[in-house]
Design a protein around this motif. Sequence first.
Motif, PDB file in Angstrom:
ATOM      1  N   GLY A   1     105.981  80.551  21.156  1.00  0.00           N
ATOM      2  CA  GLY A   1     105.433  79.623  20.155  1.00  0.00           C
ATOM      3  C   GLY A   1     106.521  78.934  19.340  1.00  0.00           C
ATOM      4  O   GLY A   1     106.554  77.700  19.249  1.00  0.00           O
ATOM      5  N   PRO A   2     107.444  79.719  18.734  1.00  0.00           N
ATOM      6  CA  PRO A   2     108.526  79.077  17.974  1.00  0.00           C
ATOM      7  C   PRO A   2     109.393  78.171  18.852  1.00  0.00           C
ATOM      8  O   PRO A   2     109.837  77.102  18.407  1.00  0.00           O
ATOM      9  N   ALA A   3     109.634  78.570  20.108  1.00  0.00           N
ATOM     10  CA  ALA A   3     110.458  77.741  21.004  1.00  0.00           C
ATOM     11  C   ALA A   3     109.737  76.425  21.313  1.00  0.00           C
ATOM     12  O   ALA A   3     110.369  75.359  21.377  1.00  0.00           O
ATOM     13  N   TRP A   4     108.419  76.492  21.494  1.00  0.00           N
ATOM     14  CA  TRP A   4     107.662  75.266  21.771  1.00  0.00           C
ATOM     15  C   TRP A   4     107.721  74.324  20.557  1.00  0.00           C
ATOM     16  O   TRP A   4     107.890  73.112  20.711  1.00  0.00           O
ATOM     17  N   ALA A   5     107.562  74.888  19.370  1.00  0.00           N
ATOM     18  CA  ALA A   5     107.614  74.060  18.158  1.00  0.00           C
ATOM     19  C   ALA A   5     108.960  73.337  18.077  1.00  0.00           C
ATOM     20  O   ALA A   5     109.026  72.147  17.741  1.00  0.00           O
ATOM     21  N   GLU A   6     110.027  74.064  18.425  1.00  0.00           N
ATOM     22  CA  GLU A   6     111.365  73.456  18.387  1.00  0.00           C
ATOM     23  C   GLU A   6     111.472  72.351  19.439  1.00  0.00           C
ATOM     24  O   GLU A   6     112.036  71.282  19.182  1.00  0.00           O
ATOM     25  N   LEU A   7     110.905  72.613  20.623  1.00  0.00           N
ATOM     26  CA  LEU A   7     110.917  71.607  21.697  1.00  0.00           C
ATOM     27  C   LEU A   7     110.232  70.312  21.244  1.00  0.00           C
ATOM     28  O   LEU A   7     110.758  69.208  21.442  1.00  0.00           O
ATOM     29  N   PHE A   8     109.058  70.452  20.618  1.00  0.00           N
ATOM     30  CA  PHE A   8     108.316  69.252  20.209  1.00  0.00           C
ATOM     31  C   PHE A   8     109.075  68.490  19.120  1.00  0.00           C
ATOM     32  O   PHE A   8     109.045  67.266  19.077  1.00  0.00           O
ATOM     33  N   ARG A   9     109.758  69.230  18.259  1.00  0.00           N
ATOM     34  CA  ARG A   9     110.578  68.560  17.225  1.00  0.00           C
ATOM     35  C   ARG A   9     111.764  67.854  17.864  1.00  0.00           C
ATOM     36  O   ARG A   9     112.094  66.724  17.503  1.00  0.00           O
ATOM     37  N   ASP A  10     112.415  68.535  18.825  1.00  0.00           N
ATOM     38  CA  ASP A  10     113.563  67.918  19.512  1.00  0.00           C
ATOM     39  C   ASP A  10     113.140  66.648  20.242  1.00  0.00           C
ATOM     40  O   ASP A  10     113.939  65.721  20.393  1.00  0.00           O
ATOM     41  N   GLU A  11     111.889  66.620  20.710  1.00  0.00           N
ATOM     42  CA  GLU A  11     111.410  65.428  21.422  1.00  0.00           C
ATOM     43  C   GLU A  11     110.907  64.360  20.447  1.00  0.00           C
ATOM     44  O   GLU A  11     110.334  63.365  20.855  1.00  0.00           O
ATOM     45  N   ARG A  12     111.121  64.600  19.173  1.00  0.00           N
ATOM     46  CA  ARG A  12     110.804  63.649  18.079  1.00  0.00           C
ATOM     47  C   ARG A  12     109.304  63.338  17.995  1.00  0.00           C
ATOM     48  O   ARG A  12     108.916  62.210  17.728  1.00  0.00           O
ATOM     49  N   ALA A  13     108.482  64.360  18.233  1.00  0.00           N
ATOM     50  CA  ALA A  13     107.042  64.174  18.005  1.00  0.00           C
ATOM     51  C   ALA A  13     106.804  64.025  16.497  1.00  0.00           C
ATOM     52  O   ALA A  13     107.459  64.683  15.688  1.00  0.00           O
TER      53      ALA A  13
END
Lengths: 245, 98
Positions: free
Chosen positions: A225-237
């Motif tokens: 979950g935390p890794a996914w949240a970081e991924l979505f932030r890195d993708e500038r969602a």
Amino acid sequence: MSKAVAEVLQAMGESPPEEGETLAEFKRSFAYGSRTDLLFKFIKNLSDRDAAEFIRSLLEKLGETLDDGNLERLTEHVVEWNARAYAHEWEDRWRYEAGPFAPLTKPLAECRLGLLTATGHYVEGDDPAPLGEAGLTQEEAIPRILEFARAEPILSAIPFDTPPGRLRARHPGIDIRAYVEDPNVAFPLERLREFVAEGVIGELLPAAYSFVGITAQTSLLKKEGPAWAELFRDERADAMLLVPV
Amino acid sequence: MCHVSVGHAARLIEEAGLPTVTVMTRPFGFRAEGMKVPRTVITRHPMGRPLGAPHDAPRQRQVLRAALDLLGSATANPTVVELPELYRPKVLKVTSED
């Protein structure tokens, strides 16, 4: 009964129904038993009296529908009793007194939106191989639901321009027929692309994401979950749309 | 359990600073308040059909539009909106002709 079904039942320790079956056994048979039906597995959560009343009133409404064709009466009945059957889950462990809130900081028409669903979608040829096995069918996945519940979730990336015909789905906890027929029922790639074309939302992330919602909660909470949240932030969602099933 | 998984994902994503909106069917609606999911749209649809019936694009759009609007209009956790529309299968199949 086919040989394959009999083997699955045997593997699950479930025998075909016998004469003299009790109502409790009948109810249980819909949830990973001899009559598995993921749309109606909820009846095992009803008391015997409520289950009998659900079936009696369902037949009464079916009788009325034979003459007027009003299907809404039947779907409403199923939705209401399904909600009633699950209402007691209020008592379970996953309750929180408070939760986070992040405000939207720009107009929708300027937002970059992401999609995350628990539908178990993936692209043909890119099977996430849950339980270490690529090519597992829906029918094969269903009796292995407890293994899914203990396994770490695997995230599949699905480009937003994937043709519907190349989408696949597998989920041992849910009746997937509707979203196999039309993915937009729960995985709305086409609808979201329309909203971008119409200027309702600014843009989409390159890919939508999906996982099988029956999964290990502790692992999801601490690791994925935390890794996914970081991924979505890195993708500038700017915002995420989430769809459980 | 699907709704617990997504409830947790919503909370973690929101904690990371990203606003979320979740669309779920009425049988699981109790989770929205219970798990303090930040923003939730609940539809009166059967399990496994959160946005509408297969090929009912107008309903799917309506539900998604409500969800997108809630992203901007909600001001606190939890905000829950229940849509009143009933599920409507797209085609009534009648195979015998007069």
